[in-house]
Design a protein around this motif. Structure first.
Motif, PDB file in Angstrom:
ATOM      1  N   ALA B 182       0.840  -1.205   0.000  1.00 55.41           N
ATOM      2  CA  ALA B 182       0.000   0.000   0.000  1.00 55.41           C
ATOM      3  C   ALA B 182       0.873   1.251   0.000  1.00 55.41           C
ATOM      4  O   ALA B 182       0.588   2.226  -0.707  1.00 55.41           O
ATOM      5  N   ALA B 183       1.953   1.211   0.774  1.00 60.55           N
ATOM      6  CA  ALA B 183       2.857   2.368   0.833  1.00 60.55           C
ATOM      7  C   ALA B 183       3.488   2.616  -0.524  1.00 60.55           C
ATOM      8  O   ALA B 183       3.687   3.763  -0.936  1.00 60.55           O
ATOM      9  N   TYR B 184       3.799   1.535  -1.235  1.00 64.09           N
ATOM     10  CA  TYR B 184       4.385   1.691  -2.570  1.00 64.09           C
ATOM     11  C   TYR B 184       3.395   2.391  -3.502  1.00 64.09           C
ATOM     12  O   TYR B 184       3.768   3.310  -4.240  1.00 64.09           O
ATOM     13  N   GLU B 190       1.410   8.502  -9.268  1.00 64.68           N
ATOM     14  CA  GLU B 190       1.276   8.805 -10.707  1.00 64.68           C
ATOM     15  C   GLU B 190       1.282   7.526 -11.550  1.00 64.68           C
ATOM     16  O   GLU B 190       0.641   7.465 -12.602  1.00 64.68           O
ATOM     17  N   ASP B 191       1.978   6.480 -11.071  1.00 64.64           N
ATOM     18  CA  ASP B 191       2.001   5.215 -11.816  1.00 64.64           C
ATOM     19  C   ASP B 191       0.682   4.448 -11.675  1.00 64.64           C
ATOM     20  O   ASP B 191       0.265   3.741 -12.584  1.00 64.64           O
ATOM     21  N   TYR B 192       0.074   4.567 -10.500  1.00 70.99           N
ATOM     22  CA  TYR B 192      -1.077   3.702 -10.214  1.00 70.99           C
ATOM     23  C   TYR B 192      -2.433   4.357 -10.436  1.00 70.99           C
ATOM     24  O   TYR B 192      -3.422   3.676 -10.665  1.00 70.99           O
ATOM     25  N   MET B 193      -2.468   5.696 -10.364  1.00 70.84           N
ATOM     26  CA  MET B 193      -3.761   6.375 -10.444  1.00 70.84           C
ATOM     27  C   MET B 193      -4.568   6.004 -11.692  1.00 70.84           C
ATOM     28  O   MET B 193      -5.781   5.797 -11.593  1.00 70.84           O
ATOM     29  N   PRO B 194      -3.923   5.875 -12.871  1.00 69.58           N
ATOM     30  CA  PRO B 194      -4.716   5.520 -14.055  1.00 69.58           C
ATOM     31  C   PRO B 194      -5.486   4.199 -13.893  1.00 69.58           C
ATOM     32  O   PRO B 194      -6.551   4.017 -14.480  1.00 69.58           O
ATOM     33  N   PHE B 195      -4.961   3.287 -13.091  1.00 73.50           N
ATOM     34  CA  PHE B 195      -5.633   1.992 -12.896  1.00 73.50           C
ATOM     35  C   PHE B 195      -6.693   2.063 -11.811  1.00 73.50           C
ATOM     36  O   PHE B 195      -7.598   1.245 -11.754  1.00 73.50           O
ATOM     37  N   ILE B 196      -6.522   3.025 -10.921  1.00 73.40           N
ATOM     38  CA  ILE B 196      -7.447   3.142  -9.791  1.00 73.40           C
ATOM     39  C   ILE B 196      -8.646   3.987 -10.171  1.00 73.40           C
ATOM     40  O   ILE B 196      -9.756   3.761  -9.692  1.00 73.40           O
ATOM     41  N   ASP B 197      -8.431   4.943 -11.058  1.00 73.06           N
ATOM     42  CA  ASP B 197      -9.486   5.867 -11.458  1.00 73.06           C
ATOM     43  C   ASP B 197     -10.638   5.106 -12.112  1.00 73.06           C
ATOM     44  O   ASP B 197     -10.524   4.621 -13.231  1.00 73.06           O
ATOM     45  N   ASP B 198     -11.745   4.983 -11.390  1.00 68.91           N
ATOM     46  CA  ASP B 198     -12.875   4.217 -11.903  1.00 68.91           C
ATOM     47  C   ASP B 198     -14.009   5.143 -12.341  1.00 68.91           C
ATOM     48  O   ASP B 198     -15.131   4.703 -12.561  1.00 68.91           O
ATOM     49  N   GLY B 199     -13.705   6.446 -12.435  1.00 66.91           N
ATOM     50  CA  GLY B 199     -14.727   7.397 -12.844  1.00 66.91           C
ATOM     51  C   GLY B 199     -15.672   7.781 -11.717  1.00 66.91           C
ATOM     52  O   GLY B 199     -16.550   8.614 -11.876  1.00 66.91           O
ATOM     53  N   GLU B 200     -15.505   7.153 -10.552  1.00 66.61           N
ATOM     54  CA  GLU B 200     -16.387   7.468  -9.421  1.00 66.61           C
ATOM     55  C   GLU B 200     -15.631   8.182  -8.311  1.00 66.61           C
ATOM     56  O   GLU B 200     -16.085   8.256  -7.167  1.00 66.61           O
ATOM     57  N   GLY B 201     -14.451   8.669  -8.666  1.00 71.11           N
ATOM     58  CA  GLY B 201     -13.709   9.487  -7.711  1.00 71.11           C
ATOM     59  C   GLY B 201     -12.999   8.704  -6.616  1.00 71.11           C
ATOM     60  O   GLY B 201     -12.695   9.251  -5.556  1.00 71.11           O
ATOM     61  N   THR B 202     -12.760   7.392  -6.828  1.00 75.94           N
ATOM     62  CA  THR B 202     -12.024   6.619  -5.833  1.00 75.94           C
ATOM     63  C   THR B 202     -10.602   7.172  -5.712  1.00 75.94           C
ATOM     64  O   THR B 202      -9.912   7.338  -6.713  1.00 75.94           O
ATOM     65  N   THR B 203     -10.202   7.481  -4.489  1.00 74.72           N
ATOM     66  CA  THR B 203      -8.858   8.021  -4.292  1.00 74.72           C
ATOM     67  C   THR B 203      -7.872   6.886  -4.024  1.00 74.72           C
ATOM     68  O   THR B 203      -8.276   5.758  -3.722  1.00 74.72           O
ATOM     69  N   ILE B 204      -6.576   7.222  -4.105  1.00 73.76           N
ATOM     70  CA  ILE B 204      -5.527   6.253  -3.795  1.00 73.76           C
ATOM     71  C   ILE B 204      -5.707   5.714  -2.379  1.00 73.76           C
ATOM     72  O   ILE B 204      -5.600   4.508  -2.136  1.00 73.76           O
ATOM     73  N   GLU B 205      -5.998   6.633  -1.455  1.00 74.66           N
ATOM     74  CA  GLU B 205      -6.188   6.241  -0.056  1.00 74.66           C
ATOM     75  C   GLU B 205      -7.313   5.216   0.074  1.00 74.66           C
ATOM     76  O   GLU B 205      -7.172   4.202   0.745  1.00 74.66           O
ATOM     77  N   GLU B 206      -8.433   5.509  -0.570  1.00 72.70           N
ATOM     78  CA  GLU B 206      -9.592   4.611  -0.472  1.00 72.70           C
ATOM     79  C   GLU B 206      -9.282   3.258  -1.096  1.00 72.70           C
ATOM     80  O   GLU B 206      -9.625   2.213  -0.548  1.00 72.70           O
ATOM     81  N   ALA B 230       7.404  -3.198  -4.313  1.00 64.98           N
ATOM     82  CA  ALA B 230       7.867  -2.770  -2.991  1.00 64.98           C
ATOM     83  C   ALA B 230       9.010  -3.663  -2.516  1.00 64.98           C
ATOM     84  O   ALA B 230      10.059  -3.172  -2.088  1.00 64.98           O
ATOM     85  N   VAL B 231       8.819  -4.970  -2.599  1.00 63.44           N
ATOM     86  CA  VAL B 231       9.835  -5.916  -2.113  1.00 63.44           C
ATOM     87  C   VAL B 231      11.086  -5.839  -2.996  1.00 63.44           C
ATOM     88  O   VAL B 231      12.208  -5.827  -2.504  1.00 63.44           O
ATOM     89  N   GLY B 232      10.900  -5.813  -4.310  1.00 59.17           N
ATOM     90  CA  GLY B 232      11.999  -5.510  -5.230  1.00 59.17           C
ATOM     91  C   GLY B 232      13.033  -6.600  -5.454  1.00 59.17           C
ATOM     92  O   GLY B 232      13.946  -6.415  -6.241  1.00 59.17           O
ATOM     93  N   MET B 257       9.817  -2.959 -11.012  1.00 55.02           N
ATOM     94  CA  MET B 257      10.208  -1.922 -11.961  1.00 55.02           C
ATOM     95  C   MET B 257      11.658  -1.509 -11.770  1.00 55.02           C
ATOM     96  O   MET B 257      12.389  -1.325 -12.715  1.00 55.02           O
ATOM     97  N   SER B 258      12.046  -1.330 -10.509  1.00 52.77           N
ATOM     98  CA  SER B 258      13.464  -1.073 -10.276  1.00 52.77           C
ATOM     99  C   SER B 258      13.965  -2.126  -9.304  1.00 52.77           C
ATOM    100  O   SER B 258      13.669  -2.082  -8.122  1.00 52.77           O
ATOM    101  N   ALA B 259      14.659  -3.091  -9.840  1.00 48.70           N
ATOM    102  CA  ALA B 259      15.097  -4.209  -9.017  1.00 48.70           C
ATOM    103  C   ALA B 259      16.419  -3.865  -8.349  1.00 48.70           C
ATOM    104  O   ALA B 259      17.321  -3.331  -8.982  1.00 48.70           O
TER     105      ALA B 259
END
Lengths: 158, 281
Positions: B182-184, B190-206, B230-232, B257-259
């Motif tokens: 979750a912390a990652y 910016e990397d994850y928001m496009p996948f989280i954005d469901d058009g209903e305003g779900t935030t990263i936190e939620e 995160a583990v890498g 992504m960055s090992a």
């Protein structure tokens, strides 16, 4: 109670002791009922300035499960409070983080802070108190405010 | 999910079990009660299997399926050289499977490699701080992982299995890994928001709260990707054992992504709809 639960609750107990001043600035204050029973806490929540609940102080009761913090505490209002997501009769709070959305990284203090936020940001679509929820939902702010102020003055004024 | 006799036996067990719905119908059920009862039923079901089971040959799976699609895919996974380790289906299975396999690899390392891995994982605590977690909320779980690393040189695969069947140890490591994932996500919005954005305003936190941090909520694709990032130090392969067409099971690979490590662990999970076990090639 597991060792992990005890260890965690002791930390929270110490943190609660440190932040101790009964000043009006402190919006949430909690403590265990007795140092020998960390599974039962009590405290209060004050309404934030600039919200409908400003000026009120509500006592709360916190029952902590033996599996805490993997499972959420049960928090209820002892002082009656007029709010869309609080049951008028038993004071139980409808808040997702106190149910399926609970996270072990939350503490009793942060759970209470979430309830404080809920006071000024209700979810009228999942109401436990239909009367006030209907007023909020219909946008009748004046009527909602007068109802909240009436019950705050009657039960929770400081 | 499963066909064949096993699942029928399980259903019979449930109806004759200790939870009797008629005990509760006299009063109206509130949300808290419903949550508690649901949890009791889940726990009751889950307690029949160990958190982490013994390694079994993959052919054992054949006995669970009559369906030809599944049987063909299981056969395609290979014969005697492949195996799987069953993990309890309690909503934490992907997390527990990944964490166990991670420590199983680490257990086979030399002491200095274990030390290096430990300091890598412990250094991620700064990620938890960056993501805004309160130390009182996470420190116990981090310390449990740290202490498992310290015991690791003295453990065998068998004793590691026992460690992971200790609910306290297992749960702590799972919560730690969930928080790292979750912390990652929170620190790479910016990397994850496009996948989280469901058009209903779900935030990263939620999203993180609902899908990653909440204990006993199954890992979705994004959560697994975040965990690997995160583990890498590990690549994750998920073998999809589902009803999709084709004789071979589809394998989806997650790479960090960055090992940070040159040689990465190869963790494989076997996915059957709604459940993950560990797969051994």
């Amino acid at each position: 109670m597991s060792l992990a639960s005890t260890r965690r609750l002791l930390k929270e107990f110490r943190a609660a002791q440190k932040s101790s001043s009964d000043s009006e600035e402190e919006l949430v204050r909690i403590r265990p009922v007795s140092e020998n029973d960390l599974l039962h806490w009590v405290g209060y929540i004050r309404g934030s300035k600039g919200t409908l609940y400003e000026g009120g102080r509500w006592n709360i009761d916190i029952q902590v499960p033996k599996t805490y913090p993997l499972h959420p505490p049960e928090i209820k209002f002892i002082t009656p409070i007029c709010h869309p997501n609080v049951n008028w009769k038993d004071g139980l709070v409808c808040l997702d983080i106190l149910k399926g959305q609970w996270t072990a990284a939350w503490t009793l203090q942060s759970a209470c802070m979430a309830i404080l936020v809920l006071l000024s940001d209700p979810e009228p679509n999942s109401p436990l108190n239909v009367d006030i929820a209907n007023l909020v939902r219909s946008g009748d702010e004046e009527a909602a405010a007068s109802l909240v102020h009436y019950f705050t003055a009657k039960y929770a004024s400081t | 999910m499963m066909s064949g006799q096993d699942s029928e036996v399980n259903q019979d067990d449930t109806s004759a079990g200790t939870i009797n719905p008629s005990d509760y119908v006299t009063e109206e059920l509130d949300d808290v009660t419903i949550l508690r009862l649901t949890q009791e039923i889940k726990d009751h079901e889950a307690s029949k299997t160990p958190l982490v089971g013994e390694l079994k040959p993959i052919s054992v799976l054949l006995d669970e399926y009559a369906d030809s699609t599944f049987r063909a895919k299981i056969k395609a996974l290979g014969g005697g050289s492949t195996g799987y380790r069953p993990i309890r289906g309690d909503g934490n299975c992907a997390w527990r499977a990944f964490a166990f396999r991670f420590f199983e690899f680490a257990q086979s390392y030399a002491p200095d490699q274990i030390a290096e891995l430990k300091s890598r994982i412990m250094s991620l605590t700064k990620l938890l701080n960056e993501a805004g977690y309160n130390e009182n909320g996470y420190i116990d779980f981090v310390e449990e992982t740290e202490s498992l690393f310290d015991r690791l040189p003295g453990l065998t695969t068998e004793t590691l299995v026992s460690e992971f069947n200790n609910m306290e140890v297992s749960s702590a490591v799972i919560v730690h890994f969930r928080l790292l994932a979750a912390a990652y996500v929170k620190t790479h919005a910016e990397d994850y928001m496009p996948f989280i954005d469901d058009g209903e305003g779900t935030t990263i936190e939620e999203y993180c709260n609902r899908q990653i941090e909440a204990f006993a909520v199954e890992a979705d694709h994004l959560a697994l990707s975040a965990l690997v990032n995160a583990v890498g130090v590990a690549d994750l392969g998920v073998v999809y054992m589902d009803r999709s067409e084709g004789e071979d099971a589809v394998v989806h690979t997650f790479e960090p992504m960055s090992a940070s490590a040159k040689e990465r662990m190869k963790i494989d999970l076997l996915y059957r709809p709604g459940h993950y076990d560990i797969f051994y090639r």
